[in-house]
Write a protein that holds these residues in place. Structure first.
Motif, PDB file in Angstrom:
ATOM      1  N   VAL A 237     -28.117 -19.316  31.859  1.00 26.91           N
ATOM      2  CA  VAL A 237     -28.927 -18.110  32.108  1.00 26.91           C
ATOM      3  C   VAL A 237     -29.328 -17.492  30.775  1.00 26.91           C
ATOM      4  O   VAL A 237     -30.466 -17.058  30.589  1.00 26.91           O
ATOM      5  N   LYS A 238     -28.378 -17.459  29.826  1.00 27.15           N
ATOM      6  CA  LYS A 238     -28.667 -17.040  28.455  1.00 27.15           C
ATOM      7  C   LYS A 238     -28.247 -18.197  27.544  1.00 27.15           C
ATOM      8  O   LYS A 238     -27.054 -18.379  27.280  1.00 27.15           O
ATOM      9  N   ASN A 239     -29.221 -18.960  27.085  1.00 28.66           N
ATOM     10  CA  ASN A 239     -28.914 -20.137  26.288  1.00 28.66           C
ATOM     11  C   ASN A 239     -28.364 -19.765  24.917  1.00 28.66           C
ATOM     12  O   ASN A 239     -28.736 -18.736  24.333  1.00 28.66           O
ATOM     13  N   ILE A 240     -27.473 -20.616  24.410  1.00 26.65           N
ATOM     14  CA  ILE A 240     -26.826 -20.313  23.134  1.00 26.65           C
ATOM     15  C   ILE A 240     -27.682 -20.748  21.945  1.00 26.65           C
ATOM     16  O   ILE A 240     -27.462 -20.294  20.827  1.00 26.65           O
ATOM     17  N   ASN A 241     -28.636 -21.658  22.188  1.00 26.12           N
ATOM     18  CA  ASN A 241     -29.622 -22.041  21.169  1.00 26.12           C
ATOM     19  C   ASN A 241     -28.988 -22.455  19.846  1.00 26.12           C
ATOM     20  O   ASN A 241     -29.288 -21.907  18.781  1.00 26.12           O
ATOM     21  N   THR A 242     -28.103 -23.412  19.903  1.00 25.90           N
ATOM     22  CA  THR A 242     -27.503 -23.977  18.698  1.00 25.90           C
ATOM     23  C   THR A 242     -27.185 -25.437  18.941  1.00 25.90           C
ATOM     24  O   THR A 242     -26.906 -25.851  20.076  1.00 25.90           O
ATOM     25  N   TYR A 243     -27.255 -26.221  17.855  1.00 18.92           N
ATOM     26  CA  TYR A 243     -26.851 -27.623  17.915  1.00 18.92           C
ATOM     27  C   TYR A 243     -25.524 -27.844  17.187  1.00 18.92           C
ATOM     28  O   TYR A 243     -25.060 -28.972  17.084  1.00 18.92           O
ATOM     29  N   ASN A 244     -24.928 -26.767  16.701  1.00 19.08           N
ATOM     30  CA  ASN A 244     -23.671 -26.848  15.960  1.00 19.08           C
ATOM     31  C   ASN A 244     -22.521 -27.118  16.931  1.00 19.08           C
ATOM     32  O   ASN A 244     -22.205 -26.270  17.774  1.00 19.08           O
ATOM     33  N   PRO A 245     -21.871 -28.277  16.850  1.00 16.97           N
ATOM     34  CA  PRO A 245     -20.814 -28.618  17.810  1.00 16.97           C
ATOM     35  C   PRO A 245     -19.668 -27.613  17.851  1.00 16.97           C
ATOM     36  O   PRO A 245     -19.125 -27.337  18.929  1.00 16.97           O
ATOM     37  N   VAL A 246     -19.295 -27.050  16.707  1.00 15.02           N
ATOM     38  CA  VAL A 246     -18.196 -26.086  16.676  1.00 15.02           C
ATOM     39  C   VAL A 246     -18.586 -24.819  17.433  1.00 15.02           C
ATOM     40  O   VAL A 246     -17.784 -24.264  18.209  1.00 15.02           O
ATOM     41  N   LYS A 247     -19.819 -24.351  17.238  1.00 16.68           N
ATOM     42  CA  LYS A 247     -20.287 -23.179  17.975  1.00 16.68           C
ATOM     43  C   LYS A 247     -20.370 -23.476  19.465  1.00 16.68           C
ATOM     44  O   LYS A 247     -19.997 -22.643  20.302  1.00 16.68           O
ATOM     45  N   ILE A 248     -20.884 -24.653  19.809  1.00 16.29           N
ATOM     46  CA  ILE A 248     -20.970 -25.038  21.222  1.00 16.29           C
ATOM     47  C   ILE A 248     -19.585 -25.024  21.860  1.00 16.29           C
ATOM     48  O   ILE A 248     -19.410 -24.545  22.988  1.00 16.29           O
ATOM     49  N   ALA A 249     -18.588 -25.511  21.121  1.00 19.21           N
ATOM     50  CA  ALA A 249     -17.232 -25.627  21.658  1.00 19.21           C
ATOM     51  C   ALA A 249     -16.551 -24.280  21.861  1.00 19.21           C
ATOM     52  O   ALA A 249     -15.779 -24.105  22.811  1.00 19.21           O
ATOM     53  N   PHE A 250     -16.844 -23.314  20.986  1.00 16.31           N
ATOM     54  CA  PHE A 250     -16.015 -22.101  20.968  1.00 16.31           C
ATOM     55  C   PHE A 250     -16.768 -20.785  21.115  1.00 16.31           C
ATOM     56  O   PHE A 250     -16.135 -19.731  21.169  1.00 16.31           O
ATOM     57  N   ILE A 251     -18.086 -20.809  21.208  1.00 16.61           N
ATOM     58  CA  ILE A 251     -18.835 -19.557  21.223  1.00 16.61           C
ATOM     59  C   ILE A 251     -18.491 -18.680  22.426  1.00 16.61           C
ATOM     60  O   ILE A 251     -18.408 -17.455  22.308  1.00 16.61           O
TER      61      ILE A 251
END
Length: 303
Positions: A237-251
Motif C-alpha cells: 500500500v505504501k511501497n518502500i522504494n529501495t533495492y537495498n537488501p538490508v533496508k528491505i529486510a529490516f525497515i
C-alpha cells in the motif's frame, strides 16, 4: 528411535531456480508478452540477494527450529506417528493448514508482518520474487508448527514437508501462466490465485493465503479470484522504494519500533503496535486492509 534422513530439497532446487528464471526472462521478452511486467535488473538482484541471505541464515534458524521440535518431540509428544506412506498424507494436510494460519496471521499481526513484508515488497511479479524471503522470520514464525511434534510428527519429517510447501510455491510466482484447468484452480494454489495475494489493490489485500491448497481460503472466507477488470498492482500500500537488501529486510522492524516507542502514548497502545494489523494507529487515523477494502467497495458502488 533412529532419526530419518531427508534431503535438503531447497538446496538441490537452486539450479532449477536459475534455469527457470532464465526461461521466464526469455519468454517475457517475446513480443506477444509485452503486457507482462517481466524483470527489472535491480529488483531481481535484490530478490535473489534476499533469497541467498535467507539460505545462509537458514543454517542458524533451522538449527533453532530443530532444537525446539526435538525438545517437544522427545519430552512431551502425545503419540508417535511413524514415518510411513499414510503419515506423509497426514502431514501434508497438517502442514498446509498450519501454513495457511501462519500466513494469514502474518498479514493481521504487525509483529509477524515485520518479517513477512519482505516477500511483498517487490513491485514486480516473477520467479525471482519467490526468492525474496525474510531474514528474520525463520527465528520465530516456527511457533505455529510446534503443535506438530507435540502430536507425534517427527521433526525431520516436519522440516521436510515445510520445504516441500516452500518449493511448491516457487512456480506460482509468475505472470506467464494465466489460468489453469478449472478443477486445478478449484483445489490448488495457482499463479492466478497468488497474483491476487501479492496485489496492493484494496480488493485483493489480505486474500489467498494458501500454501499448496486453496481450499482453506475458500473454507475460511479469505478467497478472492483474480478479476479480468481489476489488474493486479504489485507491491505494498505504501511501497518502500529501495533495492537495498538490508533496508528491505529490516525497515518494517525499524518502523514498528518507532511507532511503538516514540511519542506520548499509553503502554497498552505501545503494545498494540506489535499486535494490531499493519496500518493501525493508536489515535484512530490509520487504515487497515479492511478499511481500505470497504472504502473501495463504496466508491465502486457509488459510481
Amino acid at each position: 528411535m533412529e532419526t530419518p534422513e531427508f534431503p535438503d530439497i531447497i538446496l538441490f532446487a537452486i539450479p532449477v531456480f536459475v534455469l527457470t528464471m532464465l526461461i521466464e526472462l526469455f519468454v517475457t521478452t517475446r513480443e506477444q508478452l509485452k503486457h507482462v511486467k517481466g524483470y527489472e535488473a535491480k529488483d531481481a538482484f535484490s530478490s535473489i540477494t534476499m533469497g541467498l541471505g535467507n539460505v545462509f541464515l537458514g543454517f542458524l534458524s533451522k538449527a533453532l527450529v530443530l532444537l525446539a521440535f526435538f525438545w517437544i518431540y522427545n519430552n512431551f509428544r502425545v503419540f508417535t506417528i511413524p514415518v510411513t506412506w499414510w503419515s506423509f498424507i497426514l502431514i501434508f494436510f497438517a502442514d498446509d493448514i498450519t501454513y495457511y494460519w501462519n500466513h494469514r496471521i502474518a498479514h493481521q499481526c504487525r509483529l509477524f508482518w515485520a518479517s513477512h513484508v519482505v516477500h511483498h515488497s517487490s513491485q514486480y511479479y516473477n520467479l525471482s520474487t519467490a526468492l525474496r524471503q525474510t531474514w528474520s522470520g525463520g527465528f520465530y514464525t516456527f511457533i505455529f508448527w510446534l503443535w506438530m511434534p507435540l502430536v507425534g510428527f517427527h521433526p525431520a519429517m516436519i522440516m521436510f514437508q515445510m520445504s516441500v510447501s516452500l518449493l511448491y510455491q516457487y512456480w506460482i510466482h509468475t505472470e506467464t501462466i494465466n489460468k489453469l484447468p478449472k478443477w486445478f484452480e478449484a483445489i490448488m494454489n495457482t499463479p492466478s490465485h497468488h497474483r491476487v495475494h501479492h496485489g496492493s489493490n484494496p480488493l485483493y489485500l489480505d486474500r489467498n493465503h494458501a500454501g499448496i491448497l486453496i481450499i482453506w481460503d475458500k473454507f475460511f472466507g479469505t478467497f478472492q479470484p483474480e478479476l479480468d477488470d481489476e489488474k493486479v498492482v504489485y507491491g505494498l500500500v505504501k511501497n518502500i522504494n529501495t533495492y537495498n537488501p538490508v533496508k528491505i529486510a529490516f525497515i518494517e522492524w525499524v518502523n514498528m519500533f518507532k511507532d511503538a516507542f516514540s511519542g506520548k502514548k499509553s503502554l497498552t497502545s505501545r503494545l498494540l503496535y506489535f499486535i494490531k494489523p499493519p496500518g493501525w494507529r493508536h489515535d484512530g487515523t490509520g487504515k487497515v486492509s479492511d478499511d481500505l477494502r470497504e472504502e473501495w467497495i463504496k466508491t465502486r458502488d457509488n459510481n
